[in-house]
Scaffold this motif. Structure first.
Motif, PDB file in Angstrom:
ATOM      1  N   GLU A 203      -5.498   9.290  -6.321  1.00  0.00           N
ATOM      2  CA  GLU A 203      -6.390   8.360  -5.569  1.00  0.00           C
ATOM      3  C   GLU A 203      -6.413   7.117  -6.564  1.00  0.00           C
ATOM      4  O   GLU A 203      -6.205   5.836  -6.095  1.00  0.00           O
ATOM      5  CB  GLU A 203      -7.937   8.643  -5.127  1.00  0.00           C
ATOM      6  CG  GLU A 203      -8.502   7.516  -4.807  1.00  0.00           C
ATOM      7  CD  GLU A 203      -8.133   6.924  -3.475  1.00  0.00           C
ATOM      8  OE1 GLU A 203      -8.900   6.175  -2.977  1.00  0.00           O
ATOM      9  OE2 GLU A 203      -7.431   7.896  -2.787  1.00  0.00           O
ATOM     10  N   LYS A 206      -3.254   5.178  -5.965  1.00  0.00           N
ATOM     11  CA  LYS A 206      -3.216   4.432  -4.776  1.00  0.00           C
ATOM     12  C   LYS A 206      -3.972   2.982  -4.924  1.00  0.00           C
ATOM     13  O   LYS A 206      -3.731   2.034  -4.352  1.00  0.00           O
ATOM     14  CB  LYS A 206      -3.992   5.328  -3.551  1.00  0.00           C
ATOM     15  CG  LYS A 206      -4.091   4.654  -2.399  1.00  0.00           C
ATOM     16  CD  LYS A 206      -4.754   5.400  -1.264  1.00  0.00           C
ATOM     17  CE  LYS A 206      -4.973   4.921   0.061  1.00  0.00           C
ATOM     18  NZ  LYS A 206      -5.739   3.803  -0.016  1.00  0.00           N
ATOM     19  N   ILE A 209      -1.975   0.429  -6.649  1.00  0.00           N
ATOM     20  CA  ILE A 209      -1.140  -0.181  -5.758  1.00  0.00           C
ATOM     21  C   ILE A 209      -2.025  -1.308  -5.272  1.00  0.00           C
ATOM     22  O   ILE A 209      -1.268  -2.320  -4.806  1.00  0.00           O
ATOM     23  CB  ILE A 209      -0.349   0.850  -4.648  1.00  0.00           C
ATOM     24  CG1 ILE A 209       0.533   1.698  -5.476  1.00  0.00           C
ATOM     25  CG2 ILE A 209       0.500   0.013  -3.792  1.00  0.00           C
ATOM     26  CD1 ILE A 209       1.239   2.730  -4.715  1.00  0.00           C
ATOM     27  N   ASP A 210      -3.033  -1.080  -4.663  1.00  0.00           N
ATOM     28  CA  ASP A 210      -3.859  -1.746  -4.002  1.00  0.00           C
ATOM     29  C   ASP A 210      -4.153  -3.203  -4.838  1.00  0.00           C
ATOM     30  O   ASP A 210      -4.431  -4.156  -3.963  1.00  0.00           O
ATOM     31  CB  ASP A 210      -5.129  -1.226  -3.473  1.00  0.00           C
ATOM     32  CG  ASP A 210      -4.794  -0.246  -2.426  1.00  0.00           C
ATOM     33  OD1 ASP A 210      -3.836  -0.313  -1.658  1.00  0.00           O
ATOM     34  OD2 ASP A 210      -5.856   0.627  -2.234  1.00  0.00           O
ATOM     35  N   LEU A 230       3.145   8.996  -1.746  1.00  0.00           N
ATOM     36  CA  LEU A 230       1.981   7.844  -1.893  1.00  0.00           C
ATOM     37  C   LEU A 230       2.458   6.513  -1.618  1.00  0.00           C
ATOM     38  O   LEU A 230       1.805   5.759  -0.798  1.00  0.00           O
ATOM     39  CB  LEU A 230       1.547   7.772  -3.234  1.00  0.00           C
ATOM     40  CG  LEU A 230       0.449   6.921  -3.592  1.00  0.00           C
ATOM     41  CD1 LEU A 230      -0.888   7.282  -2.791  1.00  0.00           C
ATOM     42  CD2 LEU A 230       0.157   6.792  -5.087  1.00  0.00           C
ATOM     43  N   VAL A 231       3.758   6.309  -2.108  1.00  0.00           N
ATOM     44  CA  VAL A 231       4.441   5.070  -1.825  1.00  0.00           C
ATOM     45  C   VAL A 231       4.621   4.726  -0.010  1.00  0.00           C
ATOM     46  O   VAL A 231       4.341   3.792   0.361  1.00  0.00           O
ATOM     47  CB  VAL A 231       5.785   4.679  -2.499  1.00  0.00           C
ATOM     48  CG1 VAL A 231       6.412   3.307  -2.169  1.00  0.00           C
ATOM     49  CG2 VAL A 231       5.070   4.629  -3.869  1.00  0.00           C
ATOM     50  N   SER A 233       3.207   6.123   2.173  1.00  0.00           N
ATOM     51  CA  SER A 233       1.957   5.838   2.854  1.00  0.00           C
ATOM     52  C   SER A 233       1.249   4.541   2.881  1.00  0.00           C
ATOM     53  O   SER A 233       0.166   4.134   3.486  1.00  0.00           O
ATOM     54  CB  SER A 233       0.979   7.004   2.685  1.00  0.00           C
ATOM     55  OG  SER A 233       0.379   6.977   1.268  1.00  0.00           O
ATOM     56  N   ASP A 234       1.700   3.866   1.939  1.00  0.00           N
ATOM     57  CA  ASP A 234       1.163   2.550   1.599  1.00  0.00           C
ATOM     58  C   ASP A 234       1.698   1.386   2.454  1.00  0.00           C
ATOM     59  O   ASP A 234       2.894   1.512   2.599  1.00  0.00           O
ATOM     60  CB  ASP A 234       1.634   2.068   0.071  1.00  0.00           C
ATOM     61  CG  ASP A 234       1.037   0.838  -0.145  1.00  0.00           C
ATOM     62  OD1 ASP A 234      -0.474   0.506  -0.327  1.00  0.00           O
ATOM     63  OD2 ASP A 234       1.764  -0.121  -0.715  1.00  0.00           O
ATOM     64  N   SER A 236       0.919  -1.889   2.056  1.00  0.00           N
ATOM     65  CA  SER A 236       0.701  -3.264   1.428  1.00  0.00           C
ATOM     66  C   SER A 236       2.051  -4.032   1.617  1.00  0.00           C
ATOM     67  O   SER A 236       2.850  -3.809   1.625  1.00  0.00           O
ATOM     68  CB  SER A 236       0.613  -3.036  -0.214  1.00  0.00           C
ATOM     69  OG  SER A 236      -0.491  -2.335  -0.472  1.00  0.00           O
TER      70      SER A 236
END
Length: 451
Positions: A203, A206, A209-210, A230-231, A233-234, A236
């Protein structure tokens, strides 16, 4: 500006104190325990505290800012006095961000490879005459300090640690930098004392990245399945650049990068280092350095301190030390040496030293990490258990955790040294891995004896 460092002896802290001193700030600091190299380096610049310990009288209303190190506890007497006076208190990552708000911020994150990627970028930027600030977690050849802070440099390159910022700021450091360009080299569970579950640890990346700024960029290793998921699912609104292993070959024990029609001979080796190099190349490309210039400069890169650092060699043997301590780093480092020298026997020794690596619940994460070594040695200094107030465990527990019955366990540095001095270094490599110091064993002296 008058700045006071609470816990000035830390690796990043004392380097930052020197950087601000060079900038013309009035710098003071305190700590209860100081070690080399911070003792010599602070003394050189007249910044070594007059006496060890915490003294509330050091904290006066004319101080413009307090920088609080992770080593200082929440009940630190100087911190309490600073809070009472209402002084501005920063963790060092907070202060780095404040200093670099108007710069392009490049932040290197990931469970492994951060220092090496950052070091590679700094080496190339310096070699090509770029102006930049930086924060890196190891002393580099050609760099006086591990931190540089100026008003003029348009770019700052920051090694982004996921550990907590300070005793009163429990956010991971790399969340505070608000990267314009971010890197994640991979995700492998670490810092179990802070992130008790793997999901909790993931987490943090994640959230990193935010924090990348709108219109920013993320460079990430697509060889890491957890990171890839993870990427994906992002959502941004940032650009994403995956990287993987570049083309290379190994000739006569030397690794060469193949780019276009050229080969570039390297002084470093190992697939993990080649992956690190790809991340660094993409960053440098975003900073205006083309591929040919990048690899030309990388040919002279000798590596960061304690990262597959050559301690000594003879005509048929080499002795390396490495900072590897987590399971993923251990596996990658052993694989690198075995792949580079396939015809030599490999003796690998790991010291378990960190809270995570010594935690009995985490120990099973080391299963099969030493399988590629011909001889596997594990060392835990019995004094480390005492210092960290942890219950010691038997050799069988370690063997079971590593899933290797022929593993040899030592808890006495004298016994380990005796074993190491008995090694016949012919067609054999020795790899010593630790974030500690093997109970005080002098590795250069050991190299002289066995080589």
């Amino acid at each position: 500006m008058r700045i006071h460092f609470i816990a000035i002896g830390g690796s990043a802290m004392h380097n930052m104190a020197i950087a601000l001193h060079k900038k013309g700030f009035k710098v003071t600091g305190s700590d209860d325990v100081l070690f080399e190299p911070s003792v010599s380096r602070l003394s050189k610049y007249g910044l070594f505290p007059d006496k060890e310990g915490w003294y509330p009288e050091n904290i006066t209303p004319d101080i413009d800012a307090i920088i609080l190190g992770m080593h200082a506890r929440a009940d630190n007497p100087e911190l309490l006095k600073a809070q009472e006076l209402g002084l501005k208190i920063y963790s060092y990552p907070e202060y780095i961000y404040e200093h670099s708000k108007n710069k392009l911020r490049v932040v290197i994150g990931g469970s492994h490879g951060k220092t090496t990627i950052t070091s590679m970028i700094l080496h190339v930027l310096k070699s090509t005459g770029k102006d930049f600030d930086y924060l890196v977690g190891a002393q580099l050849e050609g760099f006086d300090t591990m931190v540089k802070l100026t008003d003029e440099a348009p770019v700052i390159v920051i090694e982004g640690d996921e550990y907590l910022s300070s005793a009163i700021d429990r956010r991971p450091k790399f969340h505070l930098y608000k990267a314009d360009i971010g890197v994640i080299s991979g995700i492998a569970w670490d810092h179990i004392n802070v992130f008790p579950t793997f999901d909790n640890y993931v987490e943090q990346f994640k959230l990193f990245i935010d924090t990348i700024q709108p219109g920013g960029k993320l460079i990430y290793s697509e060889t890491d399945a957890i990171l890839n998921d993870l990427v994906k699912s992002d959502h941004s609104e940032i650009e994403k650049f995956p990287y993987s292993l570049p083309a290379y070959n190994i000739k006569y024990g030397i690794t060469n990068i193949i780019a276009g029609q050229k080969e570039y001979q390297l002084q470093v080796f190992g697939e993990h280092n080649l992956l690190n190099m790809e991340a660094a190349r993409i960053i440098c490309e975003n900073l205006g350095i083309n591929t040919e210039d990048f690899y030309t400069q990388m040919s002279s890169f000798k590596g960061a301190a304690r990262r597959l650092e050559l301690v000594g060699k003879n005509e048929s043997a080499e002795f390396f030390k490495d900072f590897a301590h987590s399971p993923s780093k251990l596996t990658a480092t052993i694989h690198a040496v075995k792949t580079q020298f396939p015809d030599r026997k490999l003796i690998a020794c790991i010291e378990l030293h960190t809270f995570s690596s010594l935690n009995k619940d985490f120990l099973s994460q080391y299963a099969h990490t030493m399988d590629e070594a011909d001889i596997a040695l594990v060392f835990i200094d019995k004094k480390t258990f005492e210092q960290k107030k942890m219950a010691p465990y038997a050799a069988e527990t370690v063997k079971d955790a590593f899933a290797r019955e022929d593993l040899v366990f030592y808890n006495d540095p004298a016994e380990l040294q005796k074993r190491l001095e008995s090694i016949v270094m012919k067609d054999t490599n020795l790899l010593m891995m630790s974030s500690g110091n093997f109970g005080g064993i002098n590795l250069p002296n050991l190299a002289e004896k066995i080589l």
